[in-house]
Design an enzyme around this catalytic site. Structure first.
Site, PDB file in Angstrom:
ATOM      1  N   LYS A  46       0.834  -1.212   0.000  1.00 58.57           N
ATOM      2  CA  LYS A  46       0.000   0.000   0.000  1.00 58.57           C
ATOM      3  C   LYS A  46       0.868   1.261   0.000  1.00 58.57           C
ATOM      4  O   LYS A  46       0.628   2.186  -0.773  1.00 58.57           O
ATOM      5  CB  LYS A  46      -0.906  -0.005   1.246  1.00 58.57           C
ATOM      6  CG  LYS A  46      -1.581   1.326   1.527  1.00 58.57           C
ATOM      7  CD  LYS A  46      -2.458   1.276   2.754  1.00 58.57           C
ATOM      8  CE  LYS A  46      -1.764   1.580   4.061  1.00 58.57           C
ATOM      9  NZ  LYS A  46      -1.462   3.006   4.295  1.00 58.57           N
ATOM     10  N   ASN A  47       1.865   1.276   0.875  1.00 61.33           N
ATOM     11  CA  ASN A  47       2.641   2.511   1.036  1.00 61.33           C
ATOM     12  C   ASN A  47       3.612   2.778  -0.110  1.00 61.33           C
ATOM     13  O   ASN A  47       4.171   3.868  -0.198  1.00 61.33           O
ATOM     14  CB  ASN A  47       3.397   2.505   2.371  1.00 61.33           C
ATOM     15  CG  ASN A  47       2.450   2.752   3.543  1.00 61.33           C
ATOM     16  OD1 ASN A  47       1.268   3.020   3.351  1.00 61.33           O
ATOM     17  ND2 ASN A  47       2.977   2.652   4.760  1.00 61.33           N
ATOM     18  N   CYS A 103      -5.255   8.263   9.856  1.00 58.41           N
ATOM     19  CA  CYS A 103      -5.247   7.609  11.163  1.00 58.41           C
ATOM     20  C   CYS A 103      -5.163   8.644  12.283  1.00 58.41           C
ATOM     21  O   CYS A 103      -4.493   9.664  12.151  1.00 58.41           O
ATOM     22  CB  CYS A 103      -4.024   6.699  11.279  1.00 58.41           C
ATOM     23  SG  CYS A 103      -4.222   5.124  10.465  1.00 58.41           S
ATOM     24  N   ARG A 126       0.601  14.733  13.264  1.00 57.07           N
ATOM     25  CA  ARG A 126       1.013  14.469  11.884  1.00 57.07           C
ATOM     26  C   ARG A 126       0.884  15.678  10.951  1.00 57.07           C
ATOM     27  O   ARG A 126       0.137  15.663   9.978  1.00 57.07           O
ATOM     28  CB  ARG A 126       0.240  13.278  11.317  1.00 57.07           C
ATOM     29  CG  ARG A 126       0.373  12.065  12.164  1.00 57.07           C
ATOM     30  CD  ARG A 126      -0.344  10.891  11.581  1.00 57.07           C
ATOM     31  NE  ARG A 126       0.506  10.092  10.726  1.00 57.07           N
ATOM     32  CZ  ARG A 126       0.084   9.035  10.046  1.00 57.07           C
ATOM     33  NH1 ARG A 126      -1.166   8.677  10.079  1.00 57.07           N
ATOM     34  NH2 ARG A 126       0.919   8.335   9.325  1.00 57.07           N
ATOM     35  N   ARG A 132      -8.566  -0.522   4.971  1.00 60.12           N
ATOM     36  CA  ARG A 132      -7.698   0.479   4.324  1.00 60.12           C
ATOM     37  C   ARG A 132      -6.343  -0.136   3.974  1.00 60.12           C
ATOM     38  O   ARG A 132      -5.676   0.331   3.064  1.00 60.12           O
ATOM     39  CB  ARG A 132      -7.456   1.665   5.267  1.00 60.12           C
ATOM     40  CG  ARG A 132      -8.661   2.540   5.491  1.00 60.12           C
ATOM     41  CD  ARG A 132      -8.300   3.762   6.318  1.00 60.12           C
ATOM     42  NE  ARG A 132      -7.016   4.289   5.906  1.00 60.12           N
ATOM     43  CZ  ARG A 132      -6.124   4.846   6.711  1.00 60.12           C
ATOM     44  NH1 ARG A 132      -6.374   4.978   7.989  1.00 60.12           N
ATOM     45  NH2 ARG A 132      -4.983   5.289   6.245  1.00 60.12           N
ATOM     46  N   ASP A 185       4.966   0.812  12.094  1.00 61.45           N
ATOM     47  CA  ASP A 185       3.781   0.113  11.581  1.00 61.45           C
ATOM     48  C   ASP A 185       3.721  -1.348  12.030  1.00 61.45           C
ATOM     49  O   ASP A 185       2.743  -2.041  11.720  1.00 61.45           O
ATOM     50  CB  ASP A 185       3.739   0.184  10.047  1.00 61.45           C
ATOM     51  CG  ASP A 185       3.285   1.552   9.555  1.00 61.45           C
ATOM     52  OD1 ASP A 185       2.874   2.375  10.380  1.00 61.45           O
ATOM     53  OD2 ASP A 185       3.347   1.793   8.327  1.00 61.45           O
TER      54      ASP A 185
HETATM   55  C1  UD1 Z   1       4.364   6.971   6.459  1.00 62.84           C
HETATM   56  C2  UD1 Z   1       3.556   5.720   6.258  1.00 62.84           C
HETATM   57  C3  UD1 Z   1       2.995   5.236   7.587  1.00 62.84           C
HETATM   58  C4  UD1 Z   1       4.120   5.080   8.602  1.00 62.84           C
HETATM   59  C5  UD1 Z   1       4.970   6.331   8.675  1.00 62.84           C
HETATM   60  C6  UD1 Z   1       6.212   6.167   9.543  1.00 62.84           C
HETATM   61  C7  UD1 Z   1       2.674   6.047   4.019  1.00 62.84           C
HETATM   62  C8  UD1 Z   1       1.494   6.304   3.156  1.00 62.84           C
HETATM   63  N1  UD1 Z   1       2.461   6.043   5.341  1.00 62.84           N
HETATM   64  O1  UD1 Z   1       3.482   7.971   6.974  1.00 62.84           O
HETATM   65  O2  UD1 Z   1       2.355   3.999   7.365  1.00 62.84           O
HETATM   66  O3  UD1 Z   1       3.574   4.841   9.874  1.00 62.84           O
HETATM   67  O4  UD1 Z   1       5.423   6.720   7.367  1.00 62.84           O
HETATM   68  O5  UD1 Z   1       6.976   5.112   9.088  1.00 62.84           O
HETATM   69  O6  UD1 Z   1       3.767   5.796   3.529  1.00 62.84           O
HETATM   70  N2  UD1 Z   1       6.112  14.975  10.546  1.00 62.84           N
HETATM   71  C9  UD1 Z   1       6.090  16.327  10.789  1.00 62.84           C
HETATM   72  N3  UD1 Z   1       5.977  17.189   9.734  1.00 62.84           N
HETATM   73  C10 UD1 Z   1       5.878  16.751   8.454  1.00 62.84           C
HETATM   74  C11 UD1 Z   1       5.897  15.370   8.206  1.00 62.84           C
HETATM   75  C12 UD1 Z   1       6.016  14.496   9.266  1.00 62.84           C
HETATM   76  O7  UD1 Z   1       6.171  16.756  11.943  1.00 62.84           O
HETATM   77  O8  UD1 Z   1       5.765  17.582   7.533  1.00 62.84           O
HETATM   78  C13 UD1 Z   1       6.243  14.016  11.672  1.00 62.84           C
HETATM   79  C14 UD1 Z   1       5.014  13.161  11.878  1.00 62.84           C
HETATM   80  O9  UD1 Z   1       4.051  13.804  12.672  1.00 62.84           O
HETATM   81  C15 UD1 Z   1       5.598  11.935  12.544  1.00 62.84           C
HETATM   82  C16 UD1 Z   1       6.982  11.813  11.884  1.00 62.84           C
HETATM   83  O10 UD1 Z   1       7.273  13.093  11.351  1.00 62.84           O
HETATM   84  O11 UD1 Z   1       5.753  12.150  13.923  1.00 62.84           O
HETATM   85  C17 UD1 Z   1       7.089  10.779  10.786  1.00 62.84           C
HETATM   86  O12 UD1 Z   1       6.000  10.931   9.899  1.00 62.84           O
HETATM   87  P1  UD1 Z   1       6.058  10.533   8.365  1.00 62.84           P
HETATM   88  O13 UD1 Z   1       7.257   9.701   8.087  1.00 62.84           O
HETATM   89  O14 UD1 Z   1       5.873  11.755   7.547  1.00 62.84           O
HETATM   90  O15 UD1 Z   1       4.767   9.622   8.227  1.00 62.84           O
HETATM   91  P2  UD1 Z   1       3.905   9.497   6.935  1.00 62.84           P
HETATM   92  O16 UD1 Z   1       4.788   9.730   5.753  1.00 62.84           O
HETATM   93  O17 UD1 Z   1       2.656  10.259   7.069  1.00 62.84           O
END
Ligand code: UD1
Length: 417
Positions: free
Chosen positions: A22-23, A117, A122, A397, A305
């Site tokens: 999915k990711n 989620c 986030r 999902r 995850d």
């Molecule tokens: C992706 C994965 C999700 C997984 C996560 C961490 C997808 C679609 N989803 O989510 O399944 O749990 O990586 O491995 O690939 N953050 C900020 N600012 C930003 C972006 C992120 O503060 O602009 C923080 C987030 O709140 C979190 C951390 O950085 O605490 C990591 O988040 P991130 O790696 O961005 O998660 P996703 O990419 O949303």
């Protein structure tokens, strides 16, 4: 609302095929926005998040044609509406992945701030900061991110934390930018590499994907391509945990242990016997699992995850373990539900202390997010008697045909409406 009803106590045995990731699929679907030529994808999982992304792309003007059971052709030739509205974005945080490609190709994008989620704040500040560094004008108004740039310019970007979708969004923005972009502190997740491979076959110039410094030399335009989505390492890990917890013996096919080192190491520490083949992985569980402590961190460390699934197996393992969550601040919601089944878990800030118990007992529990739901399924498979898991739209999902796959392995599980 659909429920999953599990009669626990049966060990999982046999063989099951793992779906595409999915990711990896979500960002790769968004790569279709970067070209006017067709992008052929295979090994796409049938999941609600994938359907949501396809609806989002279709309403922007991307043509979507099914091609066989797990294939699609995306045609970005008709892209005419660079808007991602709230009603589609609210259910899926990954919708933000359209932002980078839209600005790169259309010079403009309006994307609703994401939902997804409920596992913490986030924010998407890093996505925005990166686009601004590439010269985009970005405003956030009435819940929408509005970004504009005639043509993005290559830039050196160092993200404040490792962000997976942030890295992917900026990489997609940079492939059509003028000049070279360097993303420092980049996510090294295998899904980032899968996206980079797809972009390279579309004509992008990218080096360093899979390391923490990715270099992208922008090109004028990208072409179409054929790409196979990588196997889902989290689905793989989840079935391994389900087999481990139930004392089972399973062989998972169409997948690989290559991206699962941290998970496989912990399962072996727990006493499981694991053998790997090129496209398959087999796990034989011991009589009783040993508790294993772990700490989540960006790849190649232990994935957040998989944290909830390991909480379920530690709940019935021999000994006391500590699980430390370092990525998301609110990702222990499954602990309360596992306790309803008889688990002994104490939460102290970002640590969960799990004292293994000899058995769990079936009860009604509620799925709160995608991976939390997976941990409840594992616990339900172990528990004596019947467990009803409510609100399984979260599971749908991210897990393709979960009740069918589990049944194939001998689980007693059915869906009720
Ligand atoms: C992706 C994965 C999700 C997984 C996560 C961490 C997808 C679609 N989803 O989510 O399944 O749990 O990586 O491995 O690939 N953050 C900020 N600012 C930003 C972006 C992120 O503060 O602009 C923080 C987030 O709140 C979190 C951390 O950085 O605490 C990591 O988040 P991130 O790696 O961005 O998660 P996703 O990419 O949303």
């Amino acid at each position: 609302m659909d429920k999953l009803i599990i009669t626990g106590g049966t060990s999982l045995n046999g063989e099951v095929a793992i779906s595409g990731a999915k990711n990896a699929a979500l960002p790769i679907l968004c790569a279709s926005l970067l070209t006017a030529e067709p992008l052929h994808l295979i090994n796409l999982p049938h999941l609600n998040d994938i359907s949501t992304m396809l609806r989002l792309l279709a309403q922007m003007g991307v043509g979507v044609t099914l091609d066989g059971p797990a294939g699609l052709v995306l045609d970005g030739g008709g892209l005419n509406n660079p808007l991602a509205p709230y009603d589609l974005v609210k259910t899926m945080r990954a919708s933000i992945l359209v932002l980078g490609p839209l600005v790169a190709r259309c010079g403009e994008a309006r994307v609703s701030l994401p939902g997804g989620c409920a596992i913490g704040a986030r924010p998407v500040d890093q996505h925005i900061k990166g686009l601004q560094a590439m010269g985009a004008e970005v405003t956030v108004e009435a819940g929408y991110v509005h970004a504009k740039a005639k043509r993005l310019k290559g830039a050196r970007i160092c993200t404040d934390m490792v962000t997976v979708t942030g890295t992917e969004n900026l990489m997609m923005a940079a492939v059509l930018a003028d000049g070279e972009t360097i993303i420092e502190n980049a996510a090294r997740e295998p899904e980032v590499v899968d996206l980079a491979n797809c972009l390279v076959s579309m004509g992008a110039q990218i080096s360093g994907a899979g390391t923490d410094v990715i270099r992208i030399r922008g090109v004028e335009r990208l072409s179409g391509a054929n790409h196979r989505i990588m196997p889902d390492r989290i689905e793989t890990g989840t079935y391994l945990c389900a087999a481990a917890a139930t004392g089972g013996d399973v062989r998972l096919t169409q997948t690989s242990a290559a991206y699962l080192d941290a998970v496989v190491d912990k399962l072996m520490d727990a006493g499981c016997e694991i053998t790997t083949e090129r496209d398959a992985i087999r796990l034989k569980a011991p009589q009783r699992l040993k508790a294993v402590s772990l700490r989540t961190a960006p790849y190649p460390a232990f994935p957040t995850d998989m944290q909830a699934q390991f909480m379920a197996i530690n709940a019935v393992a021999d000994g006391v373990s500590t699980i430390r969550e370092t990525i998301f601040e609110n990702r222990f919601m499954h602990a309360n539900e596992l306790q309803r089944l008889g688990a002994d878990i104490q939460i102290e800030g970002s640590n969960a202390i799990v004292r293994g118990v000899s058995h769990l007992e079936g009860a009604t529990v509620m799925a709160t997010d995608l991976r939390a739901s997976a941990s409840l399924v594992i616990a339900g498979l172990v528990a004596q008697g019947e467990t009803t898991i409510d609100r399984i739209y979260h599971l749908d999902r991210g897990y393709e045909r979960i009740e069918e796959k589990l049944s194939k392995l001998g689980a007693k599980v059915r869906r009720a409406h």
